[in-house]
Design a protein around this motif. Structure first.
Motif, PDB file in Angstrom:
ATOM      1  N   HIS A 152       0.844  -1.198   0.000  1.00 10.83           N
ATOM      2  CA  HIS A 152       0.000   0.000   0.000  1.00 10.83           C
ATOM      3  C   HIS A 152       0.881   1.250   0.000  1.00 10.83           C
ATOM      4  O   HIS A 152       0.963   1.969   0.984  1.00 10.83           O
ATOM      5  CB  HIS A 152      -0.939  -0.002   1.203  1.00 10.83           C
ATOM      6  N   TYR A 153       1.524   1.502  -1.128  1.00  9.65           N
ATOM      7  CA  TYR A 153       2.484   2.594  -1.202  1.00  9.65           C
ATOM      8  C   TYR A 153       1.837   3.971  -1.093  1.00  9.65           C
ATOM      9  O   TYR A 153       2.524   4.953  -0.856  1.00  9.65           O
ATOM     10  CB  TYR A 153       3.328   2.486  -2.481  1.00  9.65           C
ATOM     11  N   SER A 154       0.526   4.065  -1.237  1.00  9.70           N
ATOM     12  CA  SER A 154      -0.133   5.369  -1.077  1.00  9.70           C
ATOM     13  C   SER A 154      -0.405   5.709   0.387  1.00  9.70           C
ATOM     14  O   SER A 154      -0.793   6.824   0.704  1.00  9.70           O
ATOM     15  CB  SER A 154      -1.445   5.413  -1.866  1.00  9.70           C
ATOM     16  N   CYS A 155      -0.238   4.745   1.258  1.00 11.64           N
ATOM     17  CA  CYS A 155      -0.438   4.987   2.695  1.00 11.64           C
ATOM     18  C   CYS A 155       0.909   5.363   3.301  1.00 11.64           C
ATOM     19  O   CYS A 155       1.790   4.527   3.437  1.00 11.64           O
ATOM     20  CB  CYS A 155      -0.976   3.723   3.384  1.00 11.64           C
ATOM     21  N   ASN A 156       1.067   6.647   3.655  1.00 12.94           N
ATOM     22  CA  ASN A 156       2.386   7.089   4.118  1.00 12.94           C
ATOM     23  C   ASN A 156       2.395   7.594   5.549  1.00 12.94           C
ATOM     24  O   ASN A 156       3.212   8.390   5.938  1.00 12.94           O
ATOM     25  CB  ASN A 156       2.953   8.143   3.154  1.00 12.94           C
ATOM     26  N   VAL A 157       1.439   7.115   6.348  1.00 15.36           N
ATOM     27  CA  VAL A 157       1.468   7.323   7.797  1.00 15.36           C
ATOM     28  C   VAL A 157       1.504   5.948   8.414  1.00 15.36           C
ATOM     29  O   VAL A 157       0.661   5.107   8.129  1.00 15.36           O
ATOM     30  CB  VAL A 157       0.217   8.106   8.283  1.00 15.36           C
ATOM     31  N   TRP A 158       2.539   5.708   9.227  1.00 21.87           N
ATOM     32  CA  TRP A 158       2.761   4.388   9.816  1.00 21.87           C
ATOM     33  C   TRP A 158       2.718   4.512  11.331  1.00 21.87           C
ATOM     34  O   TRP A 158       3.298   5.431  11.900  1.00 21.87           O
ATOM     35  CB  TRP A 158       4.115   3.832   9.375  1.00 21.87           C
TER      36      TRP A 158
END
Length: 163
Positions: A152-158
């Motif tokens: 899920h490369y569009s999710c950039n909050v981990w």
């Protein structure tokens, strides 16, 4: 309508179509991209089968016999250790703001502990502010970089939480 009007239960095969609609509707409502998100995951159409494993499970939220949300836990992909991932947590607007998110997270994390997981990881997006507030309220903290490889490369909050 109160949180008592909603039922949290394990997913069943008959829930697949309704849950896929919930996930895709919420992604479009939030203005999230279709690529690099759950929108295009093959698993989105086969949620029951995808989570029907010894190290994973999925709960749906039901209102008047209709699936209006859900969340699940699975072992974090491409990662060694006892870390699970909170996955595919989506709610239609009818189920929001009623404490169901915290209730579902608590239910998921308690079960994850019984499966031997020590940490829970998740990925989200910066503009999903309500979701990020919910995760923080439930003890998740921000990370500087992703763990594992979820695709899920569009999710950039981990975020992560110790169980």
């Amino acid at each position: 309508m109160t949180s008592q009007d909603f039922i949290i239960r394990e997913i069943q095969p008959k829930d697949n179509a309704q849950m896929a609609i919930v996930i895709r509707e919420v992604i479009l409502e939030m203005g999230a991209p279709k690529t690099g998100t759950a929108y295009e995951d093959k698993a989105t159409d086969q949620m029951f089968e995808n989570f029907d494993k010894p190290t994973s499970f999925y709960y749906v939220v039901e209102y008047k016999n209709k699936v209006v949300g859900g969340a699940g836990i699975a072992k974090l992909d491409n990662f060694e250790g006892t870390t699970c991932e909170l996955q595919k947590m989506y709610f239609l607007s009818i189920a929001r703001g009623k404490g169901l998110g915290s209730k579902l997270i608590t239910t998921c994390l308690e079960k994850a502990k019984t499966l031997g997981f020590d940490n829970c990881y998740l990925e989200t997006m910066p503009y999903m502010e309500d979701a990020r507030k919910l995760y923080k309220k439930n003890g998740f903290v921000n990370l500087d970089k992703p763990m594992g490889n979820t695709g899920h490369y569009s999710c950039n909050v981990w975020m992560i939480k110790e169980l």
